[in-house]
Every structure is written in C-alpha cells, then in structure tokens.
Design a protein around this motif. Structure first.
Motif, PDB file in Angstrom:
ATOM      1  N   ARG A   1       0.826  -1.193   0.000  1.00  0.00           N
ATOM      2  CA  ARG A   1       0.000   0.000   0.000  1.00  0.00           C
ATOM      3  C   ARG A   1       0.872   1.259   0.000  1.00  0.00           C
ATOM      4  N   THR A   2       0.585   2.216  -0.867  1.00  0.00           N
ATOM      5  CA  THR A   2       1.293   3.493  -0.794  1.00  0.00           C
ATOM      6  C   THR A   2       0.304   4.638  -0.667  1.00  0.00           C
ATOM      7  N   ALA A   3      -0.862   4.524  -1.293  1.00  0.00           N
ATOM      8  CA  ALA A   3      -1.820   5.622  -1.287  1.00  0.00           C
ATOM      9  C   ALA A   3      -2.446   5.776   0.089  1.00  0.00           C
ATOM     10  N   PRO A   4      -2.858   6.997   0.418  1.00  0.00           N
ATOM     11  CA  PRO A   4      -3.568   7.212   1.684  1.00  0.00           C
ATOM     12  C   PRO A   4      -4.921   6.488   1.672  1.00  0.00           C
ATOM     13  N   TRP A   5      -5.404   6.207   2.862  1.00  0.00           N
ATOM     14  CA  TRP A   5      -6.686   5.515   2.975  1.00  0.00           C
ATOM     15  C   TRP A   5      -7.837   6.498   2.833  1.00  0.00           C
ATOM     16  N   THR A   6      -9.021   5.933   2.482  1.00  0.00           N
ATOM     17  CA  THR A   6     -10.229   6.748   2.530  1.00  0.00           C
ATOM     18  C   THR A   6     -11.128   6.186   3.615  1.00  0.00           C
ATOM     19  N   ALA A   7     -12.079   7.003   4.038  1.00  0.00           N
ATOM     20  CA  ALA A   7     -12.955   6.580   5.123  1.00  0.00           C
ATOM     21  C   ALA A   7     -13.674   5.278   4.782  1.00  0.00           C
ATOM     22  N   ASP A   8     -14.171   5.201   3.526  1.00  0.00           N
ATOM     23  CA  ASP A   8     -14.918   4.003   3.147  1.00  0.00           C
ATOM     24  C   ASP A   8     -14.095   2.743   3.294  1.00  0.00           C
ATOM     25  N   GLU A   9     -12.857   2.828   2.854  1.00  0.00           N
ATOM     26  CA  GLU A   9     -11.989   1.648   2.953  1.00  0.00           C
ATOM     27  C   GLU A   9     -11.812   1.223   4.407  1.00  0.00           C
ATOM     28  N   LEU A  10     -11.564   2.209   5.263  1.00  0.00           N
ATOM     29  CA  LEU A  10     -11.233   1.885   6.642  1.00  0.00           C
ATOM     30  C   LEU A  10     -12.439   1.351   7.415  1.00  0.00           C
ATOM     31  N   LEU A  11     -13.623   1.701   6.919  1.00  0.00           N
ATOM     32  CA  LEU A  11     -14.792   1.248   7.666  1.00  0.00           C
ATOM     33  C   LEU A  11     -15.140  -0.209   7.347  1.00  0.00           C
ATOM     34  N   THR A  12     -14.445  -0.795   6.348  1.00  0.00           N
ATOM     35  CA  THR A  12     -14.684  -2.218   6.081  1.00  0.00           C
ATOM     36  C   THR A  12     -14.040  -3.045   7.178  1.00  0.00           C
ATOM     37  N   GLU A  13     -14.565  -4.271   7.340  1.00  0.00           N
ATOM     38  CA  GLU A  13     -14.069  -5.117   8.414  1.00  0.00           C
ATOM     39  C   GLU A  13     -12.607  -5.476   8.206  1.00  0.00           C
ATOM     40  N   GLU A  14     -12.296  -5.748   6.957  1.00  0.00           N
ATOM     41  CA  GLU A  14     -10.941  -6.201   6.636  1.00  0.00           C
ATOM     42  C   GLU A  14      -9.893  -5.189   7.074  1.00  0.00           C
ATOM     43  N   ARG A  15     -10.225  -3.874   6.881  1.00  0.00           N
ATOM     44  CA  ARG A  15      -9.240  -2.840   7.176  1.00  0.00           C
ATOM     45  C   ARG A  15      -9.313  -2.352   8.615  1.00  0.00           C
ATOM     46  N   SER A  16     -10.196  -2.979   9.409  1.00  0.00           N
ATOM     47  CA  SER A  16     -10.296  -2.543  10.796  1.00  0.00           C
ATOM     48  C   SER A  16      -9.483  -3.431  11.724  1.00  0.00           C
ATOM     49  N   THR A  17      -9.120  -4.575  11.218  1.00  0.00           N
ATOM     50  CA  THR A  17      -8.483  -5.549  12.091  1.00  0.00           C
ATOM     51  C   THR A  17      -6.975  -5.536  11.938  1.00  0.00           C
ATOM     52  N   VAL A  18      -6.368  -6.175  12.904  1.00  0.00           N
ATOM     53  CA  VAL A  18      -4.928  -6.391  12.837  1.00  0.00           C
ATOM     54  C   VAL A  18      -4.725  -7.873  12.569  1.00  0.00           C
ATOM     55  N   PRO A  19      -4.194  -8.226  11.406  1.00  0.00           N
ATOM     56  CA  PRO A  19      -4.091  -9.644  11.065  1.00  0.00           C
ATOM     57  C   PRO A  19      -3.329 -10.409  12.139  1.00  0.00           C
ATOM     58  N   GLY A  20      -3.918 -11.541  12.545  1.00  0.00           N
ATOM     59  CA  GLY A  20      -3.235 -12.396  13.521  1.00  0.00           C
ATOM     60  C   GLY A  20      -3.456 -11.962  14.950  1.00  0.00           C
ATOM     61  N   PHE A  21      -4.131 -10.838  15.167  1.00  0.00           N
ATOM     62  CA  PHE A  21      -4.320 -10.378  16.546  1.00  0.00           C
ATOM     63  C   PHE A  21      -5.778 -10.375  16.954  1.00  0.00           C
ATOM     64  N   ASP A  22      -6.598  -9.948  16.021  1.00  0.00           N
ATOM     65  CA  ASP A  22      -7.951  -9.641  16.427  1.00  0.00           C
ATOM     66  C   ASP A  22      -8.936 -10.236  15.427  1.00  0.00           C
ATOM     67  N   ASP A  23      -9.570 -11.336  15.813  1.00  0.00           N
ATOM     68  CA  ASP A  23     -10.492 -11.967  14.875  1.00  0.00           C
ATOM     69  C   ASP A  23     -11.921 -11.553  15.110  1.00  0.00           C
ATOM     70  N   THR A  24     -12.145 -10.835  16.208  1.00  0.00           N
ATOM     71  CA  THR A  24     -13.516 -10.421  16.489  1.00  0.00           C
ATOM     72  C   THR A  24     -13.595  -8.914  16.542  1.00  0.00           C
ATOM     73  N   PRO A  25     -13.686  -8.296  15.340  1.00  0.00           N
ATOM     74  CA  PRO A  25     -13.728  -6.835  15.319  1.00  0.00           C
ATOM     75  C   PRO A  25     -14.924  -6.292  16.078  1.00  0.00           C
ATOM     76  N   VAL A  26     -14.685  -5.156  16.694  1.00  0.00           N
ATOM     77  CA  VAL A  26     -15.762  -4.521  17.435  1.00  0.00           C
ATOM     78  C   VAL A  26     -16.806  -4.038  16.442  1.00  0.00           C
ATOM     79  N   ALA A  27     -18.038  -4.287  16.749  1.00  0.00           N
ATOM     80  CA  ALA A  27     -19.092  -3.817  15.850  1.00  0.00           C
ATOM     81  C   ALA A  27     -19.202  -2.304  15.949  1.00  0.00           C
ATOM     82  N   ASP A  28     -19.284  -1.653  14.769  1.00  0.00           N
ATOM     83  CA  ASP A  28     -19.426  -0.196  14.779  1.00  0.00           C
ATOM     84  C   ASP A  28     -20.890   0.183  14.704  1.00  0.00           C
ATOM     85  N   GLU A  29     -21.140   1.365  14.959  1.00  0.00           N
ATOM     86  CA  GLU A  29     -22.434   2.030  14.792  1.00  0.00           C
ATOM     87  C   GLU A  29     -23.579   1.351  15.531  1.00  0.00           C
TER      88      GLU A  29
END
Lengths: 217, 487
Positions: free
Chosen positions: A189-217
């Motif tokens: 990754r080189t480009a900055p993130w956008t809000a939409d991308e970060l709000l996806t589950e995939e981009r909210s987690t830390v691979p290998g650390f957190d398999d149960t992302p906190v539910a938003d909203e």
C-alpha cells in the motif's frame, strides 16, 4: 598634584605630527617571581594532563570512552515516549487538547470510530495517511492527513496508545507487534486511505491479533 | 680602519634625518588610507549581514523568500567579510603604518599596495556575492570559493613586497617588539592560507586541518597585529617605555610556540584521535603564559596613567582591546577542557567567545589605532570628540551586551540540551531572551560603525571645521606648566 608631564597636552594646538614624542626604548625590568611560578605551574599541569589523557596515541576516537560506549550498547532500549512524539509530530494539526481545528483538522478526542475504534484503523491511518471526506463527531472533514510510515513500530505504537488514552479517551494499548503486523500485511500500500476503505471489516483488524472486530455504529 | 669607526659610519647611515616622520607618513599615506577605508566598507557590509542573521533568530520566518537572504548564506557571508575584509584589510593598513614608523624608513613601490587593495576588494566582492548566491564551500572560516583565497593570497603577497623592501632599508638598529609580531604575521598568515588551500585533506584529517587553520587565522594573523598595535600605542601615547623587554621576548616566543597547537580543541567529542585533542588542550592551557606575560607588560606600562586612558580616544579603545585580549584568552584556555565543552560545545557560548576575541579585542584595537593614525596621514583633526565618544560607548556597550548574553544563554542552552527529559525545542526557547539581547547589542555596534564610517569619511575628505589641536574626550589644557617643560 599635576602629573609630572602630561604627554597628551604636549604641543597641544600644534598639528598632529608635531605633538608626538618619540617612542621610548623598552624598559629592562626582570620578570617577577610569581610569573615564573605561574609558568612552571602551567608546564607541570600540561605534562600531567598529557600523561593522563594521551590515550596511548591510539587512533580510535572512542579510546578513552570504551566503557561508556560498551555500556550504551548493553543498555535496554529506552521506552519511546508517546506524548513526546505527539508534541513533535501531531500537535501542530490536532492541537494539544486533541480537539483539532474546526473544519480543517478533525479532533482526536472522542473520535470513537477512528482513534478509539478497532486497532487496525488508527494504525493504517498512521502508516499511510488518510484523505477524502470523513465524519468525526458529526462534522464532515475533507483534508489530507500525512502518512507517518517512516516512524518505527515502537513510535507509532506509543503515539497511538497516547492518543487512545489521553483527554476523554480510554481505549486499549496498541503494541509495536500489532503495528508490525499491519505494516507487513499492507506492505504494497502506498496511497492514503479513505474513510470508506477503513470502515470495512478487513481494514479494521490487525491480522493475527484480532479476529472479532468490534461492531461499529 | 678600525671596526668602531666602521660601526659609527654604519650608525650614521642608519640614523633617520630630521623630519623623518613627515617623510615616512607621506610615503604610506594613500596605501594605508585605502586599506583602512576598504576595511571599513567591509565592516559596514559585514554588520548588515550580521544583523540579518541575528534578527532571524528572533523572527525565524523573516526574509525567507529569497534563498540569498537565508541564514545559511548570510551567516558565512558575515564571517568572511568581517575576517578577510574588515579585520584583514584594515589590519594591513595599520600594520603598514606601524612598520614604516618603526623602521623609520619610507615606503617605495607604494603603488604595489594600491594594486593589492584593488585586487583584494575585487576578490571580496566576488566571494561575498558567490556566498549569497549559494556557492559556499561549507567549510567554516573558509566558505569563499577556493580561487578567491588564491587571489587574496596574491594580494597579500603584493602588499608585503614593499614591506620587505623597507626592512632591508630600515634606519634603526633595534627591532621593536611590534616589528616581530607584524613580521611573523606576514609569514604565518599566507602560510596558513596556502597550506589549507592545498587539496590534500580528506575526512577527519580535513576537519583537523580546518580547525588548525581557523584557530590560527585568529591567533597567528589577527592577534599579532592587534598586539603589535597595543605594544606601540600604549607606550607612545602615555609617553612611558614598555615595562620590560624580557617580557616582550618571552611573550612573543611562547605565543609562537604554543598557539599553533591549540586549534584541535574545536574537535573535542568529535571523531579525531584523543591524543590530538589532548595535545591541543594542553597547549590551550599553556597559552596562559604568553597572555599573562603580555597583560603584565601592558598593565605595568599603562599603570598610573588612568587619566590618559580616559582622555585619549586611541588609548581608551586600545586599553579596552588589550583587556579583552586577556579575558578572551583566559576564557579560551578554560573552554578547551572536555568537562566544560560537554556543556558549551555547539551552543551560542562559543559564538560569544569568538566575538570577544575578534571584536572586543581585535576590532577595538583597530579602531584605537585608526584614531591615532588618520590625523597624521591627512594632517586633519577628527571632526568631533562627541561622535568618537558615541562610537566608543555604542561599540563597548554593544559588544558587552552581546558577549554577556551569549555566554549565559549558551550555558543555559547547553545544560538544557544535556537534560534528557527536555525536548530539543526547550533548549532553543530558553535562549530567546538572550538572543534578543544579542540583536540589541549588534544594533548598537552597527550604529557605532556608521558613526565611525562617517568620521572616517570626514577626515579623509577633510570635511568639518578646521580644528586646532587634538580631539580628546576632555578639553585640552591650555599650554600650562606641564606642557611647556616638555619637547
């Protein structure tokens, strides 16, 4: 009592060259005793200092400080101070109170979706930056957040932990290992993130650390 | 023919004729005036550059649009114009006059010196513009492009030729101590410039040679001329002989032996081998000897003539300079120590020290010398003792403020830098008030320089009222009992 002769007044009112007296030859006083004592004291001191600090004429500039160099090498690395990183790198935009600048720089305080949300998001924002429209505490921002990927994992972890636990925020610590894991996973990754991308589950987690992302909203 | 007869014939040939002063002064008039006036021009240019640099510390965002006015260019331009323009050119004028007076012989081929002034000025213009345009060598004290130094070396050589010719035709037996200092400086100065211009250094050796050079330009080029002037003017104006010839010899030779080694103390904590730094610290401490010797010699001469020091502009400036020489040298010996440099190295403290040397000592001595020399060369008096007084107080107070502020501010800065709990910016903020004081001091000095420039302009062009008698800080006594007895 007037001075015996006052050379400054000699030939006053005459042109400069006519009011000079010749330069007298030097006197022949002998140097006083205390001067000789000073001279020999300086010479003795010089000899002592030379002997004590000549460092074996070694070419190694650290010769005299080898213990200290070794001691530094053995030392536990000092923990990075997140508060200090914040003052140096973030404060100009997000301000000391974490409230940002209205309409320009979003607040970090009580920014629930972002700062105190799932760990993967703030880590990604820090690593690559962020741009485009986003909502923080009910206001829309559309600016550019620079990436700080050049900071090392410890520094990023420290500053994130700092903002997650300052002001009214009270969220979990972020570790250097988590930062390293995200850095690894997003290596391309080189480009900055956008809000939409970060709000996806995939981009909210830390691979290998957190398999149960906190539910938003 | 007996040897004594030969000697007395020799002596007769040596003895200068009546009125030799007029003859000698006339022969050096224009070269000396040209050197002094050019130097003063560079003094004013250098002051403007200095103020720019100083104000930038108070307002970092001021004048940053043009690259040529940024700190990194203005600051070296200030240093170079002051050292190679003001101190060196004016110094050359003063040393030429002293040389002629002390050898009691007139200068032949004076036009060579005029050529030298012209060439030297061209080199200075090129160098200064080059620095502001960004062509810096980024080597402290030698920022000008290399070829500029080659021109300056040439200019010094041309200007020195008539001086060596005068030495050959001298009309004195005994060479006064000022002659030794000047003669030595004439050899040491170009030697330093040539040696450091050689393209043979790299890395640590380059840094070592760099500080050897920079420190010696101060110690073996600027200092000897300042001391030569002090050795001449103090006894000359007071009318008493120098206290001790033995001390003169001791002071000269210990300076010659020790100074050369001291430069490496600038690399304390750097990558140079420890023993080199240690040797330089030892010799920095040994410098106490020539300094105390010279201080004693001057002090014992001036002792008891406080009135003259207060009244004569020449003496007032020169005694101020001579006292500063003692102060700066003893401070320098102390500053060379490792334990002290841990605090002061890389802080404003060092800058304060440098100005105590180049300004409070060298520059003030040059001012004092010029106040004596110019009326003799132009046969005209200074236009106003008020203005001279103002020049003295603006520069004396200005440099005083400057040195005190940076000395204290630098120590605070150094201690904050060492404090691991303080940020780098805290170490900068703590210097703020002291840097304001520095700017105020610098402004005062610059005002003084403008006054001095105006006085110099007036005396060269013989402007102002035609005065009778010397311009002193106190009115000249009408020829009373004291003056009729003399001469």
């Amino acid at each position: 009592m007037p001075e015996p002769s006052d050379p400054l007044n000699e030939g006053a009112r005459r042109p400069p060259l006519d009011r000079e007296r010749p330069l007298e030859p030097e006197g022949m006083e002998a140097p006083p005793m205390w001067l000789w004592v000073t001279i020999f004291a300086a010479a003795f001191f010089g000899a002592y200092y030379m002997g004590a600090y000549v460092g074996d004429f070694s070419a190694d500039p650290h010769y005299m400080y080898r213990d200290r160099v070794a001691a530094v090498a053995d030392e536990e690395p000092v923990a990075v101070d997140g508060g200090q990183v914040y003052t140096q790198r973030c404060q100009t935009c997000h301000q000391a109170d974490g409230e940002g600048v209205s309409g320009v720089f979003p607040p970090l305080n009580r920014a629930e979706q972002w700062v105190t949300g799932p760990e993967g998001r703030p880590i990604r924002i820090l690593l690559h930056g962020m741009e485009g429209e986003m909502e923080v505490r009910g206001n829309i921002y559309n600016g550019q957040m620079p990436g700080f990927g050049r900071l090392d994992d410890e520094e990023i972890a420290a500053v994130l932990t700092h903002i997650r636990q300052s002001w009214d925020n009270d969220a979990s610590e972020i570790t250097a290992d988590q930062v390293a894991a995200v850095r690894d996973a997003e290596a391309d990754r080189t480009a900055p993130w956008t809000a939409d991308e970060l709000l996806t589950e995939e981009r909210s987690t830390v691979p290998g650390f957190d398999d149960t992302p906190v539910a938003d909203e | 023919m007996s040897t004594t007869a030969a000697a007395s014939v020799e002596e007769k040939k040596m003895r200068p004729p009546e009125g030799w002063r007029e003859e000698v002064d006339a022969s050096v008039r224009w070269p000396v005036i040209a050197f002094i006036a050019s130097g003063t021009f560079w003094l004013i240019v250098g002051s403007v550059l200095a103020l720019l640099a100083s104000f930038k510390f108070n307002h970092p965002e001021w004048l940053v649009e043009q690259a040529s006015l940024t700190f990194g260019r203005v600051r070296p331009a200030h240093l170079q114009t002051m050292i190679f323009g003001w101190v060196s050119m004016t110094g050359f004028g003063v040393l030429t006059w002293l040389w002629a007076r002390l050898l009691k012989t007139k200068m032949r081929f004076g036009w060579l010196q005029l050529v030298s002034v012209a060439v030297w000025n061209v080199a200075m213009v090129i160098g200064t513009i080059a620095l502001l345009a960004g062509f810096s060598r980024s080597i402290e004290w030698v920022e000008f492009p290399l070829f500029v130094y080659i021109i300056i070396i040439g200019a010094i050589a041309i200007a020195a030729l008539p001086l060596f010719e005068m030495l050959r035709r001298r009309r004195v037996h005994h060479l006064y101590v000022s002659i030794w200092y000047i003669g030595a400086a004439l050899l040491w100065g170009p030697f330093l410039l040539i040696t450091f211009s050689l393209p043979i250094y790299e890395g640590v050796a380059h840094a070592t040679a760099n500080w050897w050079f920079a420190h010696n330009i101060l110690g073996l080029w600027i200092t000897p001329v300042g001391l030569a002037a002090a050795y001449y003017f103090i006894p000359k104006v007071i009318g008493r002989p120098i206290y001790s010839y033995h001390l003169s010899i001791l002071g000269f030779w210990t300076l010659a032996l020790f100074y050369n080694w001291a430069g490496l103390h600038h690399l304390v904590g750097g990558p140079a081998p420890q023993w080199g730094v240690t040797i330089s610290i030892v010799f920095s401490v040994m410098m106490v000897i020539p300094v105390v010797v010279v201080a004693l010699n001057h002090h014992m001469t001036a002792f008891g003539s406080l009135k003259a020091v207060l009244r004569s502009p020449t003496l007032r400036f020169i005694v101020f300079g001579a006292m500063s020489y003692t102060a700066v040298s003893l401070q320098g010996s102390f500053m060379s120590f490792r334990f002290w440099q841990e605090i002061t190295h890389f802080t404003h403290h060092t800058v304060g020290h440098a100005h105590l040397g180049v300004y409070a000592f060298a520059t003030m001595v040059l001012f004092g010398s010029i106040y004596y020399i110019m009326p003799r060369l132009t046969q005209w008096e200074w236009r106003s003792s008020r203005l001279i007084n103002l020049h003295f107080w603006t520069t004396a107070l200005g440099i005083g403020m400057y040195v005190v502020a940076l000395t204290i501010g630098g120590i605070l800065q150094g201690m904050t830098l060492l404090d691991t709990s303080a940020t780098f910016m805290e170490a900068q903020f703590i210097t703020e008030p002291w840097l304001y004081a520095r700017s105020i001091g610098g402004t005062l000095m610059t005002v003084g320089h403008l006054i001095f420039g105006y006085l110099l302009y007036s005396i060269i062009l013989k402007k102002g009222p035609e005065l009778e008698g010397p311009v002193y800080f106190a009115p000249v006594l009408r020829s009373g009992a004291s003056s009729s007895s003399a001469s």
